[in-house]
Design an enzyme around this catalytic site. Structure first.
Site, PDB file in Angstrom:
ATOM      1  N   CYS A   1       0.820  -1.389  -0.002  1.00 32.95           N
ATOM      2  CA  CYS A   1      -0.019  -0.059   0.043  1.00 32.95           C
ATOM      3  C   CYS A   1       0.886   1.096   0.141  1.00 32.95           C
ATOM      4  CB  CYS A   1      -0.799  -0.195   1.130  1.00 32.95           C
ATOM      5  SG  CYS A   1      -0.174  -0.431   2.838  1.00 32.95           S
TER       6      CYS A   1
ATOM      7  N   HIS B   1      -1.904   7.018   3.293  1.00 31.97           N
ATOM      8  CA  HIS B   1      -0.420   7.024   3.565  1.00 31.97           C
ATOM      9  C   HIS B   1       0.178   8.436   2.963  1.00 31.97           C
ATOM     10  CE1 HIS B   1      -0.614   3.206   5.297  1.00 31.97           C
ATOM     11  NE2 HIS B   1      -0.118   2.590   4.420  1.00 31.97           N
TER      12      HIS B   1
END
Lengths: 367, 367, 367, 367
Positions: free
Chosen positions: C166, C259
């Site tokens: 990710c 993120h």
């Protein structure tokens, strides 16, 4: 309250003054166990001689077995201690502080009590037992006389003394100050509790970051019952619960340490706002509990600001042993309302147990 | 409750079906003003024709004047609109949504009402005025008849209709469902409120990160009084407050959006747990409020899980317009206790005002 | 980039247009599994026919086996589905989305691939296998030709296609846009990653509330290697890694989803700030990947504000599938620096896998 | 490093040993001003004789003028002190600690310096002035010789000595240890900074709760320049900047106190991992700075754990004066990478200024 001259010499009958009492910490690697290690570092009466843990941890050094989560470093003396199994013969202690989970406490604590060790426990296991005193030194030091019944009926040479659920510690001390002056009928209490109260790893961060969880398993029952035992009167056979009713809601909030409570309370007698404030400001622990090493100089600090107490600002009042109260004002339904803050892992857990242990030593219960 | 066929055609008397009603947003650059812009984007009845702001902002494009703090992007149509001063002649609107601060509302809102504009306001300024209805469409749509008195006595061609403080919106809808079935005597309520309720910049991060602030200026008085006005009965001269007593504690917690309340409540009549649950599940808005564009399909969603509602998980139920209730259980002091969650900037602010405005259109108050 | 006309008819060879492809979700009860359930709800091509879980969960309804942690409610169709064991013969699916932990993936995913199922996996297990393509549809759709080698050498009838970690999804898409125009030599990247990246329960709240943890096990190695595989060129036997060097630091911060990465990057060719911005704004996915149902309208959104992207504000850009870049400026050591935001559980996990699956269907790999 | 015998007697030439030096705190009511009050409480050399504030605050008691935001209570001696205007004649101090905003510092600090007061300032205003030393006692105590030029050219009787931006304090101390042994060429540094660095009220909670803001105005320029001045060499006319290049990214995260930095660094000479660790572990302040009251026992603590330092756990190392380094490992692009933590309002602000002041006394600059 004027500062007490603190007694730093344990009244040990069988050793010279200053000879420390050997103590064990049961379940030393968990969140509360770590607080015991931290708070017993440099204690004037007690010397830690044993740290116990699960079978998996036993045999390892404490530094290895424990994922230390406190901001201050692990004390040097603890790092190399070998974690022992939960057995009294190995521990060589006269006192044991238990941070065991409830299920382990059920079997382990009686073993220690039987073998002559005085167990001061955080576990909820024995809190409801008729012959186990649930003690706050400021509130009911005389309840330790239940130990006689423990020894008579269970054949124990030691004893088990419980401290209260972290959430109600500050509440019960506050209620005690009010009960003594005005009598108590009813209380409505809503908690906003810190995540450290759930141990480690405890609450998942996904569950609490930017959130409130309006539920803590079993907590409300404890909040409605435990204060009544501690505020109750000691009879021959046990404690008669205080004649009052408590309604409790429990919530978890995104705070590291510090349980806050909103309290509305109804008295037997009428009282002015000034009298209620005075009752809290003037509150002192009974003489026997007053100058022990862990006794807070001020049991209850009543703050005047509109927006206090707050966990971030008031948590460490009295090195975490003082109950901080604020926002005292009239209530539309009952008599008065206020906000209460108490440090849940110091006053409400390890620090409270240590204070209890000091009381037991002072009262002569520790063999 | 079965899904309603929603009426997306404004019953506009002076224009063909589908001709949108021109509306203004007063104080459009602030936190609540932004929610109005967001929620009115694509509204089936209303078309924003004016965004107003302070003298400093007036003349700038909205994109320039506004520090947008919502996760979804600013609608394109709003970006280039010129912010106008707070004057009705400029706005050309028949309805105005006010996100003004209380002091500005005091002078600006009457100017608009006088000139014929129907003002739906979030400000607390006029909530206590005898001739200003404080309205939740599910609770008291008939209170808008006070507008007649406004027009008669103040000489206004338009009107001012207030929506309630964000904290009590979910509370009052829940109390309404219970009042209708069981009557209400007393309620204890403790709030844990989101930071967005304080606007922007609002709460300093130093004050709330990892903390709880047990105080919100003036909030408890509103929590104890406003529900009684909305639950009260309309008389010739005004509203007779509902005959019940509320005790409130207000707290701020580290949550972005979503006000949670712990409620304990006492009824006039005895009721079983099942009946109380049923009263909330069966609760429907009055017919006039039911199929408006902003009406939530389910006014109250009662959840069965032990640990719900939670802001993070339940906030957007019914696109933020549904009141979510959970943890219904018996109370030790009053009859029942429960937890209530409501979206404070949608249902409790901009979304609530828009729903009120739809009601005014439906009832024929918008000129 | 103009909006694409999206193809909502799966080019299914063996069924009429509009006949959905049956898919399974492996490990459906976990955090990523739940995202698959959420994102596949109403998918135009795929119909979930199986949800698998551990032996303990198998046989239970999904509603019972799964502690749902997403804000939107569990889709109705999923609630009553029976959780099945991780076995292909039971699943009856042509595609499988794997949210399995790495160890389970090792044994389960080949079983499915062998039996003819195309497995789109989030697990890291096979990412480094020479014959397993690590795919981002915007970056390297042609790498799926490695499936031929899988089938030839492993005898599989289906295949395994992995999506990237990710953390590097947004990074690799950004690097691709730059590589195509300027060539890449070196990159320095520091991540600030959301807690949802660690699954559920994942990070303990005690560890991250008010804190930063500067370590994520194994993450930096993936950050330094995986982009080079995806940016590499396909040769007969496998992928030749892109000839560039990446230095990575990984951190965990108190953010729910999203993120963020700070990137400094050095090119082969000189480029002006305008050219670099243009390269990102003009970046389009290859034709084959462009109008698939999950393709974001804008693969990279370059923001101009000084303080964007931010997780709270920009996370859901392009329904969580767009990479948001900002703060593009010159770097003192390399050429340019910037900030990259990507939704870790949508784009970086479930949404990325679904996009990959759509690509496989389009390319004709799904049997 | 063995514990130093600390010198608690100020080497005051004009008073007997133990006579404290009178000091003023300029801008005492702000966030950094409060830290000065807290850290100077009980200081062995200094006695606070004046607290200054804005015109609005002047004349009020400090308890009244100041919204105290630190967890420990306001010292009693400060509560009743009258806040004075920012004028040297009123202050009667030989040293002044400045927590003034940059604009106020521009006019006020020279007034004090002119009148004979040694000003130790946190403001960024004079950091870039050629004749103003930017000092960390561990790094460049000899730079205070620039005071001679201040006095010669500006005609000041006192002086201004600046401490560095909070973000680069820990960085510069770490770089100094490495520079001395291996030489420095290039450094990449990415900060994750606490909210207290922005003062009070500072960052709005809406902006940072559950979020990261990848921008701090002006910070990156300071991070790239200030370390080079402090690591530079003193020449007749000023400081020659250290010949190295720094690339910086600055971020704000949801942490109360404690700035973390990810650093990658390139040396002039090859060094093994062991040598680099040793360089930091062995690093000692120059003799003149070593046994001052505020000198940390260990300037740099190098931790071995995989996941340290962390703000919550390591912030108060050395009472907040120690730089904590961890995760030392090889870098793919430069030589080594590591993580650095420093307390931004103690070491990086008030505590750093006090340490500087102690150095000035020791060196004989305080008149």
């Amino acid at each position: 309250m004027p500062e007490q001259q603190k007694d730093t010499h344990p009244p040990s009958p069988d050793a010279g003054p200053g000879t420390p009492i050997p103590v064990a910490i049961l379940g030393a690697a968990g969140a509360v166990g770590q607080r015991f290690v931290q708070l017993l570092d440099g204690h004037p009466w007690f010397k830690v001689v044993a740290l116990t843990g699960s079978e998996r941890a036993a045999g390892q050094s404490y530094a290895h077995a424990c994922h230390w989560i406190l901001p201050s470093p692990m004390p040097e003396w603890a790092r190399e201690m070998e974690v022992m199994p939960n057995l009294p013969e190995k521990a060589q202690a006269r006192l044991a502080f238990s941070a065991l989970p409830a299920a382990a406490a059920q079997t382990v604590e009686p073993l220690f009590a039987e073998s002559g060790v005085s167990v001061c426990t955080n576990a909820s296991t024995f809190r409801t037992a008729e012959d186990v005193p649930l003690v706050l030194p400021e509130v009911n030091p005389e309840h330790t006389r239940l130990i006689e019944r423990q020894r008579r009926e269970r054949g124990w040479k030691g004893c088990i003394v419980a401290n209260a659920n972290c959430t109600i510690t500050g509440l019960t001390i506050t209620l005690k100050a009010l009960l003594d002056k005005f009598g108590l009928r009813r209380a409505f209490v809503v908690s906003m509790q810190a995540i450290s109260g759930a141990g480690y790893p405890g609450i998942a961060s996904m569950d609490i970051l930017g959130n409130v969880v309006p539920y803590i398993d079993g907590e409300e029952d404890k909040m409605e019952w435990e204060p009544r035992k501690m505020l109750g009167s000691l009879k021959d056979s046990g404690v008669t619960l205080a004649d009052m009713t408590i309604s409790a809601h429990a919530n978890r909030v995104a705070v590291i340490d510090g349980h806050m409570l909103c309290l509305s309370v109804e008295f037997d007698k009428k009282a002015t706002l000034e009298e209620v404030g005075e009752a809290m400001r003037d509150f002192a622990a009974p003489q026997v509990s007053r100058d022990l090493p862990s006794a807070p100089e001020t049991p209850i600090l009543l703050r005047d600001e509109a927006d206090r107490p707050q966990p971030r600002l008031d948590l460490m009042t009295g090195t975490g042993m003082t109950t901080v109260v604020g926002r005292l004002r009239q209530d539309a339904l009952l008599d008065y309302k206020m906000v209460i803050l108490s440090h849940n892992t110091i006053r409400g857990a390890a620090g409270g147990s240590i204070y209890n242990a000091e009381l037991l030593v002072r009262q002569g219960w520790v063999g």
